[in-house]
Motif scaffolding. Sequence first.
Motif, mmCIF file in Angstrom:
data_model
loop_
_atom_site.group_PDB
_atom_site.id
_atom_site.type_symbol
_atom_site.label_atom_id
_atom_site.label_comp_id
_atom_site.label_asym_id
_atom_site.label_seq_id
_atom_site.Cartn_x
_atom_site.Cartn_y
_atom_site.Cartn_z
ATOM 1 N N LEU A 139 81.597 -41.335 -3.105
ATOM 2 C CA LEU A 139 81.804 -39.620 -2.269
ATOM 3 C C LEU A 139 82.802 -38.560 -3.684
ATOM 4 C CD1 LEU A 139 84.430 -40.845 0.484
ATOM 5 C CD2 LEU A 139 82.463 -39.610 0.577
ATOM 6 N N VAL A 140 82.447 -39.057 -5.179
ATOM 7 C CA VAL A 140 82.901 -38.356 -6.561
ATOM 8 C C VAL A 140 82.796 -37.246 -6.166
ATOM 9 C CG1 VAL A 140 83.032 -37.952 -8.030
ATOM 10 C CG2 VAL A 140 83.489 -40.315 -8.267
ATOM 11 N N VAL A 141 81.522 -36.916 -5.874
ATOM 12 C CA VAL A 141 80.650 -35.636 -5.452
ATOM 13 C C VAL A 141 80.671 -34.591 -4.773
ATOM 14 C CG1 VAL A 141 79.165 -36.086 -7.758
ATOM 15 C CG2 VAL A 141 78.281 -36.566 -5.317
ATOM 16 N N ARG A 142 81.711 -35.114 -3.896
ATOM 17 C CA ARG A 142 81.377 -34.781 -2.376
ATOM 18 C C ARG A 142 82.725 -33.818 -2.057
ATOM 19 N NH1 ARG A 142 79.064 -38.535 2.351
ATOM 20 N NH2 ARG A 142 79.563 -36.719 3.059
ATOM 21 N N ARG A 143 83.589 -33.925 -2.842
ATOM 22 C CA ARG A 143 84.744 -34.185 -2.608
ATOM 23 C C ARG A 143 85.537 -32.291 -3.165
ATOM 24 N NH1 ARG A 143 88.041 -37.635 -0.131
ATOM 25 N NH2 ARG A 143 87.449 -39.845 -0.574
ATOM 26 N N SER A 144 86.013 -31.518 -2.400
ATOM 27 C CA SER A 144 85.983 -30.074 -3.295
ATOM 28 C C SER A 144 87.253 -29.593 -2.685
ATOM 29 C CB SER A 144 84.825 -29.480 -2.035
ATOM 30 O OG SER A 144 85.187 -28.092 -2.014
ATOM 31 N N GLN A 145 88.138 -28.761 -3.122
ATOM 32 C CA GLN A 145 89.292 -28.187 -3.058
ATOM 33 C C GLN A 145 88.582 -26.586 -2.118
ATOM 34 O OE1 GLN A 145 91.642 -30.008 -3.992
ATOM 35 N NE2 GLN A 145 90.290 -31.488 -4.457
ATOM 36 N N ARG A 146 87.960 -26.421 -2.112
ATOM 37 C CA ARG A 146 87.321 -25.361 -1.212
ATOM 38 C C ARG A 146 87.875 -24.905 -0.359
ATOM 39 N NH1 ARG A 146 81.660 -23.711 0.166
ATOM 40 N NH2 ARG A 146 82.550 -25.248 1.629
ATOM 41 N N LYS A 147 89.315 -24.004 0.057
ATOM 42 C CA LYS A 147 90.390 -23.508 0.701
ATOM 43 C C LYS A 147 89.242 -23.205 2.314
ATOM 44 C CE LYS A 147 93.433 -20.734 3.365
ATOM 45 N NZ LYS A 147 94.645 -19.929 2.439
ATOM 46 N N SER A 148 89.524 -23.939 4.099
ATOM 47 C CA SER A 148 88.393 -24.263 4.834
ATOM 48 C C SER A 148 89.034 -23.004 5.325
ATOM 49 C CB SER A 148 89.240 -25.347 6.183
ATOM 50 O OG SER A 148 88.813 -26.742 5.202
ATOM 51 N N ILE A 149 87.992 -22.102 5.934
ATOM 52 C CA ILE A 149 88.090 -20.996 6.484
ATOM 53 C C ILE A 149 87.341 -21.877 8.226
ATOM 54 C CG2 ILE A 149 86.904 -18.760 6.468
ATOM 55 C CD1 ILE A 149 86.245 -18.848 3.990
ATOM 56 N N SER A 150 88.705 -21.066 9.102
ATOM 57 C CA SER A 150 88.185 -21.197 10.813
ATOM 58 C C SER A 150 87.226 -19.728 10.656
ATOM 59 C CB SER A 150 89.362 -21.159 11.374
ATOM 60 O OG SER A 150 88.828 -20.991 12.553
ATOM 61 N N ARG A 151 85.974 -19.641 11.501
ATOM 62 C CA ARG A 151 85.375 -18.437 11.643
ATOM 63 C C ARG A 151 85.263 -18.675 13.411
ATOM 64 N NH1 ARG A 151 79.648 -18.995 8.729
ATOM 65 N NH2 ARG A 151 80.759 -19.773 6.319
ATOM 66 N N LYS A 152 85.193 -17.376 13.891
ATOM 67 C CA LYS A 152 85.500 -16.915 15.416
ATOM 68 C C LYS A 152 84.464 -17.543 15.368
ATOM 69 C CE LYS A 152 84.855 -12.813 18.138
ATOM 70 N NZ LYS A 152 85.463 -12.020 18.405
ATOM 71 N N HIS A 153 84.544 -18.191 16.801
ATOM 72 C CA HIS A 153 84.650 -19.235 17.824
ATOM 73 C C HIS A 153 83.058 -18.592 18.759
ATOM 74 C CE1 HIS A 153 84.195 -22.788 20.372
ATOM 75 N NE2 HIS A 153 83.425 -21.934 21.339
ATOM 76 N N LYS A 154 81.411 -18.127 18.636
ATOM 77 C CA LYS A 154 80.845 -17.693 18.926
ATOM 78 C C LYS A 154 79.996 -18.472 20.658
ATOM 79 C CE LYS A 154 79.800 -15.052 15.190
ATOM 80 N NZ LYS A 154 78.879 -14.774 14.073
ATOM 81 N N ARG A 155 79.832 -19.440 20.609
ATOM 82 C CA ARG A 155 79.038 -20.633 21.611
ATOM 83 C C ARG A 155 80.458 -21.229 22.626
ATOM 84 N NH1 ARG A 155 75.690 -23.914 18.922
ATOM 85 N NH2 ARG A 155 74.055 -22.303 18.976
ATOM 86 N N GLU A 156 80.061 -20.743 23.823
ATOM 87 C CA GLU A 156 80.919 -21.733 24.494
ATOM 88 C C GLU A 156 80.511 -22.514 25.280
ATOM 89 O OE1 GLU A 156 84.356 -20.736 24.663
ATOM 90 O OE2 GLU A 156 84.596 -18.986 23.651
ATOM 91 N N LEU A 157 80.491 -23.724 24.946
ATOM 92 C CA LEU A 157 80.193 -24.474 26.122
ATOM 93 C C LEU A 157 80.801 -25.817 26.914
ATOM 94 C CD1 LEU A 157 78.130 -26.393 22.927
ATOM 95 C CD2 LEU A 157 77.041 -25.012 24.518
ATOM 96 N N GLY A 158 82.313 -25.146 26.640
ATOM 97 C CA GLY A 158 83.112 -25.993 27.508
ATOM 98 C C GLY A 158 84.807 -25.217 26.099
ATOM 99 N N LYS A 159 85.650 -26.357 26.512
ATOM 100 C CA LYS A 159 87.158 -26.278 26.452
ATOM 101 C C LYS A 159 87.145 -25.783 24.798
ATOM 102 C CE LYS A 159 89.061 -28.969 28.733
ATOM 103 N NZ LYS A 159 90.279 -30.090 30.013
ATOM 104 N N SER A 160 87.966 -25.133 24.391
ATOM 105 C CA SER A 160 87.899 -25.209 23.117
ATOM 106 C C SER A 160 89.300 -25.995 21.958
ATOM 107 C CB SER A 160 88.615 -23.561 22.252
ATOM 108 O OG SER A 160 88.556 -23.494 20.920
ATOM 109 N N ILE A 161 88.853 -26.905 21.336
ATOM 110 C CA ILE A 161 89.728 -27.693 20.434
ATOM 111 C C ILE A 161 91.214 -26.898 20.042
ATOM 112 C CG2 ILE A 161 89.547 -26.357 18.567
ATOM 113 C CD1 ILE A 161 89.682 -29.333 17.660
ATOM 114 N N GLU A 162 91.569 -25.598 20.586
ATOM 115 C CA GLU A 162 92.650 -25.007 20.619
ATOM 116 C C GLU A 162 93.793 -24.840 21.893
ATOM 117 O OE1 GLU A 162 91.660 -20.471 20.590
ATOM 118 O OE2 GLU A 162 90.997 -21.016 18.177
ATOM 119 N N LEU A 163 92.713 -25.666 22.640
ATOM 120 C CA LEU A 163 93.858 -25.561 23.891
ATOM 121 C C LEU A 163 93.878 -27.442 24.208
ATOM 122 C CD1 LEU A 163 91.152 -24.228 26.818
ATOM 123 C CD2 LEU A 163 92.956 -22.894 25.475
#
Length: 243
Positions: free
Chosen positions: A39-63
């Motif tokens: 896992l050493v080379v897989r660690r990342s400090q990059r900030k996560s970015i939430s992108r706009k929900h485009k595909r609606e397969l069901g209820k969003s995790i926001e609910l």
Amino acid sequence: VGYAEHKGLFMRNEMVCTKTLYNYLHKGILGIKAIDLPLVVRRSQRKSISRKHKRELGKSIELRDPNIETREEFGHWELDTVRGTKDKTDHVLISLLERKSRLYVALRCPSARATDVKETLHAWLNTFKNVNLACLCKTITADNGLEFSEISNLENETLSIYFARPYSAWERGSNERHNGLLRRCIPKGMPIKAVSEETIQRTLQWCNNLPRKLLNYRTPLDVFLEEVNKIVDLNTVQFHIAI
């Protein structure tokens, strides 16, 4: 180190702490390099970015109930698929992880077609025999892959299904992490058809019997069985896990 201390495998004065062990690693005393750790080379400090929900397969995790994020309640699962090759005729593995115990399950599926995935998941849910499903599986959170486009049909009064935002793997981080463990034994490029059921079960057994610091050095299987015991007699339950 934590597991050895928790289980009393050595006298405390015979052990080094975790930090010292890593210091030995970086100094080359242990004969391996830090880069050799998976896992050493897989660690990342990059900030996560939430992108706009485009595909609606069901209820969003926001609910989804925010309390599920705390992992204090048992019975909430994360869902994903693991593929061996890009061949559409190859099998896939449907992976599920219970968020509190980190118990990991992998189900063989004939293909990545939405109907096959739904039927395989439905068959797994039916293995919770003689028990109210709400006790063991209250919610399932999947990604936005088209293979999950039909699983919302499995919802009922006791089971809710949610979908994470696109490009937001961290919203099912535990499941993704365990898929990485599975890949150590079933690497990318290996056809799932060629993987024996014995190999799959042996890999799950290793994952579910691996002590975890975040579980106070208990194993996922220990925690899972402890939670199930609070609900019902284990002898009345049949489900697919690797013990």
